[in-house]
Design a protein around this motif. Structure first.
Motif, PDB file in Angstrom:
ATOM      1  N   VAL A  68       8.556  -5.330   8.567  1.00 48.34           N
ATOM      2  CA  VAL A  68       8.421  -4.068   9.311  1.00 48.34           C
ATOM      3  C   VAL A  68       9.490  -3.076   8.847  1.00 48.34           C
ATOM      4  O   VAL A  68       9.204  -1.899   8.608  1.00 48.34           O
ATOM      5  N   TYR A  69      10.726  -3.557   8.708  1.00 50.35           N
ATOM      6  CA  TYR A  69      11.800  -2.692   8.215  1.00 50.35           C
ATOM      7  C   TYR A  69      11.519  -2.235   6.778  1.00 50.35           C
ATOM      8  O   TYR A  69      11.778  -1.081   6.417  1.00 50.35           O
ATOM      9  N   GLU A  70      10.988  -3.126   5.970  1.00 54.19           N
ATOM     10  CA  GLU A  70      10.667  -2.770   4.581  1.00 54.19           C
ATOM     11  C   GLU A  70       9.596  -1.685   4.552  1.00 54.19           C
ATOM     12  O   GLU A  70       9.668  -0.744   3.750  1.00 54.19           O
ATOM     13  N   LEU A  71       8.605  -1.801   5.433  1.00 53.84           N
ATOM     14  CA  LEU A  71       7.551  -0.787   5.524  1.00 53.84           C
ATOM     15  C   LEU A  71       8.140   0.573   5.906  1.00 53.84           C
ATOM     16  O   LEU A  71       7.816   1.604   5.298  1.00 53.84           O
ATOM     17  N   LEU A  72       9.013   0.573   6.911  1.00 55.87           N
ATOM     18  CA  LEU A  72       9.651   1.823   7.338  1.00 55.87           C
ATOM     19  C   LEU A  72      10.487   2.417   6.207  1.00 55.87           C
ATOM     20  O   LEU A  72      10.449   3.631   5.959  1.00 55.87           O
ATOM     21  N   LEU A  73      11.222   1.568   5.501  1.00 58.08           N
ATOM     22  CA  LEU A  73      12.059   2.057   4.395  1.00 58.08           C
ATOM     23  C   LEU A  73      11.196   2.670   3.299  1.00 58.08           C
ATOM     24  O   LEU A  73      11.508   3.761   2.796  1.00 58.08           O
ATOM     25  N   ARG A  74      10.116   1.982   2.928  1.00 57.76           N
ATOM     26  CA  ARG A  74       9.235   2.513   1.879  1.00 57.76           C
ATOM     27  C   ARG A  74       8.600   3.828   2.300  1.00 57.76           C
ATOM     28  O   ARG A  74       8.412   4.729   1.479  1.00 57.76           O
ATOM     29  N   PHE A  91       0.832  -1.209   0.000  1.00 51.71           N
ATOM     30  CA  PHE A  91       0.000   0.000   0.000  1.00 51.71           C
ATOM     31  C   PHE A  91       0.866   1.257   0.000  1.00 51.71           C
ATOM     32  O   PHE A  91       0.620   2.203  -0.753  1.00 51.71           O
ATOM     33  N   ILE A  92       1.912   1.256   0.848  1.00 55.22           N
ATOM     34  CA  ILE A  92       2.811   2.416   0.906  1.00 55.22           C
ATOM     35  C   ILE A  92       3.606   2.537  -0.393  1.00 55.22           C
ATOM     36  O   ILE A  92       3.775   3.630  -0.952  1.00 55.22           O
ATOM     37  N   GLN A  93       4.083   1.408  -0.896  1.00 56.71           N
ATOM     38  CA  GLN A  93       4.926   1.423  -2.088  1.00 56.71           C
ATOM     39  C   GLN A  93       4.144   1.859  -3.332  1.00 56.71           C
ATOM     40  O   GLN A  93       4.676   2.554  -4.202  1.00 56.71           O
ATOM     41  N   SER A  94       2.864   1.456  -3.413  1.00 52.64           N
ATOM     42  CA  SER A  94       2.070   1.771  -4.601  1.00 52.64           C
ATOM     43  C   SER A  94       1.715   3.245  -4.680  1.00 52.64           C
ATOM     44  O   SER A  94       1.477   3.769  -5.774  1.00 52.64           O
ATOM     45  N   GLY A 118      -2.744   5.759  -2.198  1.00 51.83           N
ATOM     46  CA  GLY A 118      -3.492   6.684  -1.356  1.00 51.83           C
ATOM     47  C   GLY A 118      -2.578   7.339  -0.346  1.00 51.83           C
ATOM     48  O   GLY A 118      -1.822   6.660   0.338  1.00 51.83           O
ATOM     49  N   LYS A 119      -2.620   8.654  -0.249  1.00 49.36           N
ATOM     50  CA  LYS A 119      -1.774   9.360   0.703  1.00 49.36           C
ATOM     51  C   LYS A 119      -2.327   9.162   2.102  1.00 49.36           C
ATOM     52  O   LYS A 119      -3.479   9.516   2.378  1.00 49.36           O
ATOM     53  N   ILE A 120      -1.522   8.600   2.980  1.00 50.62           N
ATOM     54  CA  ILE A 120      -2.026   8.271   4.321  1.00 50.62           C
ATOM     55  C   ILE A 120      -2.052   9.533   5.184  1.00 50.62           C
ATOM     56  O   ILE A 120      -1.236  10.440   5.034  1.00 50.62           O
ATOM     57  N   THR A 121      -3.009   9.568   6.098  1.00 43.77           N
ATOM     58  CA  THR A 121      -3.190  10.741   6.952  1.00 43.77           C
ATOM     59  C   THR A 121      -2.091  10.824   8.000  1.00 43.77           C
ATOM     60  O   THR A 121      -1.339   9.870   8.225  1.00 43.77           O
TER      61      THR A 121
END
Length: 490
Positions: A179-185, A119-122, A125-128
């Protein structure tokens, strides 16, 4: 509601012995429920800080780990709520020491993490801001933990070679990596507004990331290296703080513990940072070189990170050639006495530094430098002697030596002659002959002068030795005569 749960429990660090209740995320049934959630972030403690009311509707607490719908299966207007619910799932902690325990729940969490990363990588949608805060909190819950004791701490042995230690592999890595991948993205995303993100990726967060560099799992250190480098590049406000914090880690390692798993990764980050230093170089950066980088040659496990350290040192000299004298004298200060493998590393680094050295700086340090090189030439360890002789294969170094041969040749001539006469290794003997021939062709008159001085010195040494033997013989004769007198008198 979820925010209140996290607020009360998300910042507690515990050891692995806490099991499923780690960081306060145990059986969810014990949690209190409520409404009108207010979140106070740890970084907002200044005079202007205050309570922050979430912009998204608070989600009800998760009482168990249950599958949630995919982002593509819900309307766009509900994706922020779904995002928060998936974060809730990912905050549950599991015991990874038992692979058969909570298998279904672990898989649900893993799938949720993968969906969050996608979701973050794509950028669909800009998260709040609320979602960003909760995401960083979820990351903190998962990655900020007490690291297990190192192998030498378990056994009590202090003399274990770090290179021979088996690397520890984090059992929770299938989740931790995501989790690390999410933070990096999140950090590298073009949708991430640094003005908002710096409220959550603050100094406290950065310090805790730096603490994790001591992890024995090389996969985790690699992710940390990439993430911290990206944070340094994106958050300019954090740059001085990050440099100072790394500095403090080095000080503790050099002067206290001599034990840290992530020195090499930190030096890799610094290598890139140093490469970007503007000229003229700030005094702060020169002090960092003198007080932290050069003393890093002192600890015993220097071989573990020497390649990265050498790169950082060379970057400084290439940026400002006037630092060559400082660096070379620093190397001589920490030159190993009995560790031959470490000495080979130093000689390799010395060659790289000399390659970036100009004549004026070379002249300031050449006398102590070639006294040390002369000792290396006569080393009984063939790799040390061979590596020292390889310096004459470098054209730039040979040109510096040729310009100052009147000073250098008298210093090393005796070492060359000793190698030719008595060194046991044939390769060292052959290289010495080549260097000697190079000096002879460079300046025949100087070479002959040095040879005459060496011959005279050897003659004087022979005379002194003969005189010493004669004195001992006379003393022995006198002692024998006195012993004969004593025997007669008895």
């Amino acid at each position: 509601m979820f925010k209140k749960i996290i607020k009360g429990t998300g910042h507690r660090k515990t050891s692995k012995s806490d099991g499923n209740d780690s960081y306060g995320f145990g059986p969810p049934g014990t949690r209190n429920s409520g409404s009108n959630v207010v979140v106070n972030h740890a970084s907002r403690t200044g005079p202007n800080s205050g309570n922050i009311v979430p912009t998204a509707t608070a989600t009800p607490p998760m009482v168990s780990v249950e599958p949630l719908p995919l982002f593509r299966d819900v309307p766009v207007s509900e994706r922020q709520i779904l995002f928060l619910r998936k974060l809730q799932v990912c905050c549950f902690q599991f015991d990874f020491s038992d692979t058969l325990k909570s298998v279904r729940e672990k898989e649900i969490k893993r799938q949720s993490l993968m969906e969050l990363v996608d979701f973050i990588q794509s950028g669909s949608g800009k998260i709040t801001e609320t979602c960003q805060e909760e995401m960083i909190r979820m990351v903190s819950v998962n990655v900020f933990r007490c690291l297990p004791p190192a192998s030498h701490e378990n056994t009590g042995q202090e003399n274990i070679d770090p290179e021979e230690d088996e690397p520890y592999l984090e059992p929770s890595w299938p989740h931790l990596q995501l989790v690390y991948e999410l933070l990096l993205r999140y950090v590298v995303s073009s949708d991430t507004d640094t003005k908002i993100a710096k409220r959550y990726i603050d100094h406290s967060f950065v310090l805790k990331l730096l603490d994790l560099f001591d992890s024995e799992d090389p996969r985790e250190r690699e992710y940390l290296k990439t993430i911290l480098h990206r944070i340094y590049g994106k958050f300019m406000v954090h740059r001085p703080f990050i440099r100072k914090a790394i500095n403090n880690i080095f000080y503790r390692f050099i002067y206290e513990t001599e034990r840290h798993s992530g020195i090499g990764e930190l030096l890799e980050i610094l290598g890139s940072i140093i490469n970007g230093f503007a000229l003229p170089m700030k005094e702060e950066h020169k002090l960092f070189l003198i007080r932290a980088l050069i003393p890093l040659h002192k600890p015993k496990p220097v071989s573990m990170y020497h390649q990265q350290l050498s790169y950082c040192i060379t970057q400084f000299v290439e940026k400002d050639y006037k630092l060559a004298d400082t660096v070379i004298k620093g190397l001589l200060k920490y030159w190993p006495v009995t560790n031959c493998q470490k000495e080979v590393l130093f000689l390799g680094e010395l060659e790289e530094v000399l390659e970036a050295t100009q004549s004026a700086e070379f002249q300031r340090c050449m006398v102590p430098l070639f006294r040390q090189i002369a000792r290396c030439l006569n080393s009984s360890h063939f790799q040390v002697a061979e590596r020292a002789l390889f310096l004459w294969n470098n054209e730039h170094i040979v040109s510096l030596i040729a310009q100052n041969r009147n000073v250098i040749l008298p210093i090393i001539f005796e070492a060359l002659e000793k190698n030719i006469k008595s060194h046991w290794n044939q390769a060292v003997h052959g290289l010495t002959v080549n260097v000697r021939k190079m000096f002879l062709e460079m300046d025949t008159e100087l070479f002959e002068d040095c040879q005459n001085q060496y011959t005279e010195k050897e003659s004087r040494a022979t005379e002194v030795e003969e005189l010493r033997e004669l004195n001992w013989k006379r003393l022995a004769d006198v002692a024998a005569q006195r012993e004969g007198v004593d025997m007669v008198s008895i």
